[in-house]
Motif scaffolding. Structure first.
Motif, PDB file in Angstrom:
ATOM      1  N   CYS A  66     -11.875   9.107   6.772  1.00  0.00           N
ATOM      2  CA  CYS A  66     -11.474   7.746   6.433  1.00  0.00           C
ATOM      3  C   CYS A  66     -12.511   7.116   5.493  1.00  0.00           C
ATOM      4  N   ASN A  67     -12.018   6.480   4.449  1.00  0.00           N
ATOM      5  CA  ASN A  67     -12.883   5.923   3.410  1.00  0.00           C
ATOM      6  C   ASN A  67     -13.226   4.478   3.756  1.00  0.00           C
ATOM      7  N   VAL A  68     -14.112   4.291   4.723  1.00  0.00           N
ATOM      8  CA  VAL A  68     -14.539   2.953   5.142  1.00  0.00           C
ATOM      9  C   VAL A  68     -15.838   2.611   4.416  1.00  0.00           C
ATOM     10  N   THR A  69     -15.836   1.474   3.725  1.00  0.00           N
ATOM     11  CA  THR A  69     -17.007   1.125   2.919  1.00  0.00           C
ATOM     12  C   THR A  69     -17.759  -0.096   3.442  1.00  0.00           C
ATOM     13  N   ALA A  70     -17.207  -0.812   4.431  1.00  0.00           N
ATOM     14  CA  ALA A  70     -17.909  -1.984   4.960  1.00  0.00           C
ATOM     15  C   ALA A  70     -17.395  -2.302   6.357  1.00  0.00           C
ATOM     16  N   TYR A  71     -18.270  -2.891   7.157  1.00  0.00           N
ATOM     17  CA  TYR A  71     -17.944  -3.290   8.530  1.00  0.00           C
ATOM     18  C   TYR A  71     -18.464  -4.703   8.761  1.00  0.00           C
ATOM     19  N   THR A  72     -17.602  -5.559   9.328  1.00  0.00           N
ATOM     20  CA  THR A  72     -17.935  -6.962   9.514  1.00  0.00           C
ATOM     21  C   THR A  72     -17.799  -7.350  10.978  1.00  0.00           C
ATOM     22  N   ALA A  73     -18.849  -7.887  11.543  1.00  0.00           N
ATOM     23  CA  ALA A  73     -18.808  -8.360  12.922  1.00  0.00           C
ATOM     24  C   ALA A  73     -18.221  -9.772  12.960  1.00  0.00           C
ATOM     25  N   TRP A  74     -17.326  -9.992  13.910  1.00  0.00           N
ATOM     26  CA  TRP A  74     -16.844 -11.347  14.198  1.00  0.00           C
ATOM     27  C   TRP A  74     -17.499 -11.782  15.498  1.00  0.00           C
ATOM     28  N   SER A  75     -18.326 -12.789  15.483  1.00  0.00           N
ATOM     29  CA  SER A  75     -18.546 -13.722  14.396  1.00  0.00           C
ATOM     30  C   SER A  75     -20.048 -14.003  14.306  1.00  0.00           C
ATOM     31  N   LEU A  76     -20.445 -14.660  13.227  1.00  0.00           N
ATOM     32  CA  LEU A  76     -21.864 -15.018  13.085  1.00  0.00           C
ATOM     33  C   LEU A  76     -22.337 -15.823  14.286  1.00  0.00           C
ATOM     34  N   MET A  77     -21.534 -16.774  14.751  1.00  0.00           N
ATOM     35  CA  MET A  77     -21.960 -17.656  15.843  1.00  0.00           C
ATOM     36  C   MET A  77     -20.755 -18.101  16.652  1.00  0.00           C
ATOM     37  N   ASP A  78     -21.006 -18.569  17.857  1.00  0.00           N
ATOM     38  CA  ASP A  78     -19.956 -19.158  18.676  1.00  0.00           C
ATOM     39  C   ASP A  78     -19.307 -20.295  17.894  1.00  0.00           C
ATOM     40  N   PHE A  84       0.790  -1.236   0.000  1.00  0.00           N
ATOM     41  CA  PHE A  84       0.000   0.000   0.000  1.00  0.00           C
ATOM     42  C   PHE A  84       0.819   1.282   0.000  1.00  0.00           C
ATOM     43  N   SER A  85       2.092   1.243   0.366  1.00  0.00           N
ATOM     44  CA  SER A  85       2.870   2.483   0.414  1.00  0.00           C
ATOM     45  C   SER A  85       3.255   2.939  -0.987  1.00  0.00           C
ATOM     46  N   SER A  86       3.558   4.205  -1.113  1.00  0.00           N
ATOM     47  CA  SER A  86       3.914   4.749  -2.429  1.00  0.00           C
ATOM     48  C   SER A  86       5.255   4.229  -2.915  1.00  0.00           C
ATOM     49  N   GLU A  87       6.183   3.910  -1.978  1.00  0.00           N
ATOM     50  CA  GLU A  87       7.508   3.438  -2.366  1.00  0.00           C
ATOM     51  C   GLU A  87       7.615   1.918  -2.435  1.00  0.00           C
ATOM     52  N   GLY A  88       6.701   1.206  -1.790  1.00  0.00           N
ATOM     53  CA  GLY A  88       6.753  -0.239  -1.779  1.00  0.00           C
ATOM     54  C   GLY A  88       7.856  -0.771  -0.877  1.00  0.00           C
ATOM     55  N   ASP A  89       8.062  -2.090  -0.916  1.00  0.00           N
ATOM     56  CA  ASP A  89       9.095  -2.766  -0.130  1.00  0.00           C
ATOM     57  C   ASP A  89       8.741  -2.737   1.359  1.00  0.00           C
ATOM     58  N   TYR A  90       9.530  -3.432   2.163  1.00  0.00           N
ATOM     59  CA  TYR A  90       9.380  -3.337   3.603  1.00  0.00           C
ATOM     60  C   TYR A  90       9.699  -1.919   4.045  1.00  0.00           C
ATOM     61  N   SER A  91       9.101  -1.480   5.119  1.00  0.00           N
ATOM     62  CA  SER A  91       9.355  -0.125   5.595  1.00  0.00           C
ATOM     63  C   SER A  91      10.809   0.012   6.035  1.00  0.00           C
ATOM     64  N   LEU A  98      -7.693   3.735  12.212  1.00  0.00           N
ATOM     65  CA  LEU A  98      -8.228   4.017  10.877  1.00  0.00           C
ATOM     66  C   LEU A  98      -7.600   5.281  10.297  1.00  0.00           C
ATOM     67  N   ASN A  99      -7.365   6.265  11.142  1.00  0.00           N
ATOM     68  CA  ASN A  99      -6.718   7.487  10.672  1.00  0.00           C
ATOM     69  C   ASN A  99      -5.238   7.259  10.367  1.00  0.00           C
ATOM     70  N   TRP A 100      -4.581   6.358  11.111  1.00  0.00           N
ATOM     71  CA  TRP A 100      -3.186   6.028  10.813  1.00  0.00           C
ATOM     72  C   TRP A 100      -3.090   5.410   9.420  1.00  0.00           C
ATOM     73  N   ILE A 101      -4.017   4.524   9.087  1.00  0.00           N
ATOM     74  CA  ILE A 101      -4.031   3.916   7.758  1.00  0.00           C
ATOM     75  C   ILE A 101      -4.281   4.974   6.690  1.00  0.00           C
ATOM     76  N   ARG A 102      -5.253   5.845   6.946  1.00  0.00           N
ATOM     77  CA  ARG A 102      -5.559   6.920   5.982  1.00  0.00           C
ATOM     78  C   ARG A 102      -4.333   7.780   5.710  1.00  0.00           C
ATOM     79  N   ASN A 103      -3.646   8.172   6.783  1.00  0.00           N
ATOM     80  CA  ASN A 103      -2.508   9.068   6.635  1.00  0.00           C
ATOM     81  C   ASN A 103      -1.264   8.372   6.085  1.00  0.00           C
TER      82      ASN A 103
END
Length: 490
Positions: A431-443, A281-288, A382-387
């Protein structure tokens, strides 16, 4: 009590007792909601038909390291009870269902030369039933349960796993891609390579933290990129789907405003989320650079002739960059981080020694098991990811709360209320969040914790051969949010 009456009672209890009174907030129409499970945790039927043995079958049967001595041989028995699972999804009113495919149910021998028609038929039926119920399938190709026969060849320490995995993914694209339009290559690479590495089977990587985990990550990144390009080049033009993966991370917050503690927090984020996020996801790629410099420094201090962190070629860096159509995120809790008062030098390689920070929690934070309830940490993450990654589209693929299986699960309701409010706060931050998923459907079977901790919205009676499912209070709470698209401010 009739099921319908029981549901009505829970609705009354949820709305009259457990909801948090406050300002009503509305989710934008751009966000969708779902729930998630994983094949090994729910399917059972571990040796039905020609299914092969997975690493988790072997691990639970032989090591004695599961907290309650249990296994997932039957689990929720979703292999036989999947129609009830779809009924529950309809009751909740979710937009989508995230589930995973068992590698050994599709390829019993681990390799793509022999397919299990029974295994393919099982997932065909599930996918078709979901679509008939107007529920979108989100499919995780690999959720920790690769074939034991491949582990015997070295597992993710073996570079050939890149090809073996890509072959498996291609079988999935061929079999299900005409209907599945949302793919995840891997669930939680960090956990695969760090927390479980050397634990899930007898492999050469046992006890080799700081070496085997980086080798696992290197091969896994290559497998993800190869699979992404396979889909992008061969299958996307006709199947018109999307593909990514989901990364897990705690949020790490600096314990103070000091430059040293801020450095510690950033280092922790780069070692966990950035390990797999930065190359893609980074602009430069590779490990940080933070990860590369730290492991190189520690490797040199310990007398290694080269860094224990493998290197990518410039061609591999370019091949990895951008190999996700979205940023998948699993998140549960937050830690405070500070720089140690005295830097300790170790002669033995280890991931935590490479990281070199102190993690701790505020004792005032509410908690259950290992999950500390810190909603503001979710917003900050979420803001850390955005930034950090130029505001990518974020899909939250797991977020949830463990308890003892309480049906009146007030703790889970409060957790979801806090974290979904934090999600809205982050969206208002930009933050551009488009979906939210609960864990979990069942025990279900919660890995090394067995059945001692429960995350489900639905209760499962594991003493009943039919594995009866019943809604909890949180079932109706989550359902009400999905119906109204509103939540009360915590």
């Amino acid at each position: 009590m009739a099921f319908a009456n029981f549901v009505a009672l829970l609705c009354f209890l949820t709305t009259s007792i457990f909801t948090v009174k406050g300002e009503v907030r509305r989710f934008p129409d751009t966000i969708s909601f779902g729930v998630a499970t994983a094949s090994y945790q729910i399917e059972g039927a571990w040796n039905v038909s020609d299914k092969g043995e997975s690493i988790w079958d072997r691990f639970t049967h032989t090591t004695g390291l599961i907290e309650d001595g249990s296994n997932a041989d039957v689990a929720c028995d979703s292999y036989h009870q999947h129609k009830r699972d779809v009924e529950m999804l309809k009751e909740l009113g979710v937009d989508y269902y995230r589930f995973s495919i068992s590698w050994t149910r599709i390829l019993p021998d681990g390799f793509s030369n022999r397919l299990s028609q029974d295994g393919i038929a099982y997932y065909d039926t599930l996918i078709n039933d979901l679509l008939a119920a107007n529920i979108t399938p989100y499919v995780t190709i690999y959720h920790w349960d690769h074939p034991q026969c491949l582990q015997d060849l070295g597992g993710w320490a073996n570079p050939m796993m890149v090809d073996y995995y890509t072959d498996f993914a291609e079988v999935a694209f061929e079999a299900f891609g005409d209907r599945v339009k949302h793919w995840l290559t891997f669930n939680e690479p960090f956990v695969i390579c760090n927390q479980w590495n050397g634990m899930t089977a007898k492999t050469p990587s046992v006890g080799m933290s700081g070496i085997a985990d980086y080798l696992c990550g290197h091969n896994l990144l290559k497998a993800h990129a190869k699979t992404y390009h396979l889909y992008d080049d061969v299958y996307r033009p006709t199947q018109k789907g999307r593909i990514g993966w989901t990364l897990s991370t705690h949020h790490y917050e600096a314990a103070s405003r000091s430059p040293a503690d801020r450095e510690a927090a950033e280092r922790a984020m780069q070692f966990e989320l950035g390990w797999f996020g930065h190359p893609v996801f980074s602009s430069e790629g590779d490990y940080s650079q933070i990860l590369k410099d730290r492991v190189n420094q520690k490797s040199s201090e310990q007398g290694y002739p080269r860094s224990r962190l493998p290197e990518f070629t410039s061609e591999e860096v370019a091949y990895l960059k951008g190999t996700c159509d979205f940023f998948g995120l699993n998140h549960y809790t937050t830690y405070l981080v500070r720089m140690p008062t005295m830097a300790l030098k170790s002669s033995k390689a280890g991931f935590e020694d490479d990281l070199g920070v102190e993690k701790f929690v505020d004792p005032s934070w509410p908690s259950s098991a290992w999950v500390k309830v810190v909603p503001w940490g979710f917003r900050n993450l979420l803001n850390w990811i955005r930034n950090s990654y130029n505001s990518p589209e974020i899909i939250v693929f797991e977020n949830g709360f463990p308890d003892q299986g309480d049906k009146d699960d007030v703790g889970r309701i409060n957790y979801y209320n806090g974290y979904m409010n934090a999600l809205l706060d982050a969206m208002e931050d930009g933050c551009n969040v488009t979906a939210y998923t609960a864990w979990s459907l069942m025990d279900n079977f919660e890995w090394s914790m067995g059945y001692t901790k429960k995350f489900g919205l639905y209760h499962v009676d594991f003493n009943d051969p039919m594995r009866t499912r019943m809604p909890k209070a949180s079932t109706m709470y989550y359902k009400s949010i999905l119906e109204t698209r509103t939540i009360e401010r915590d």
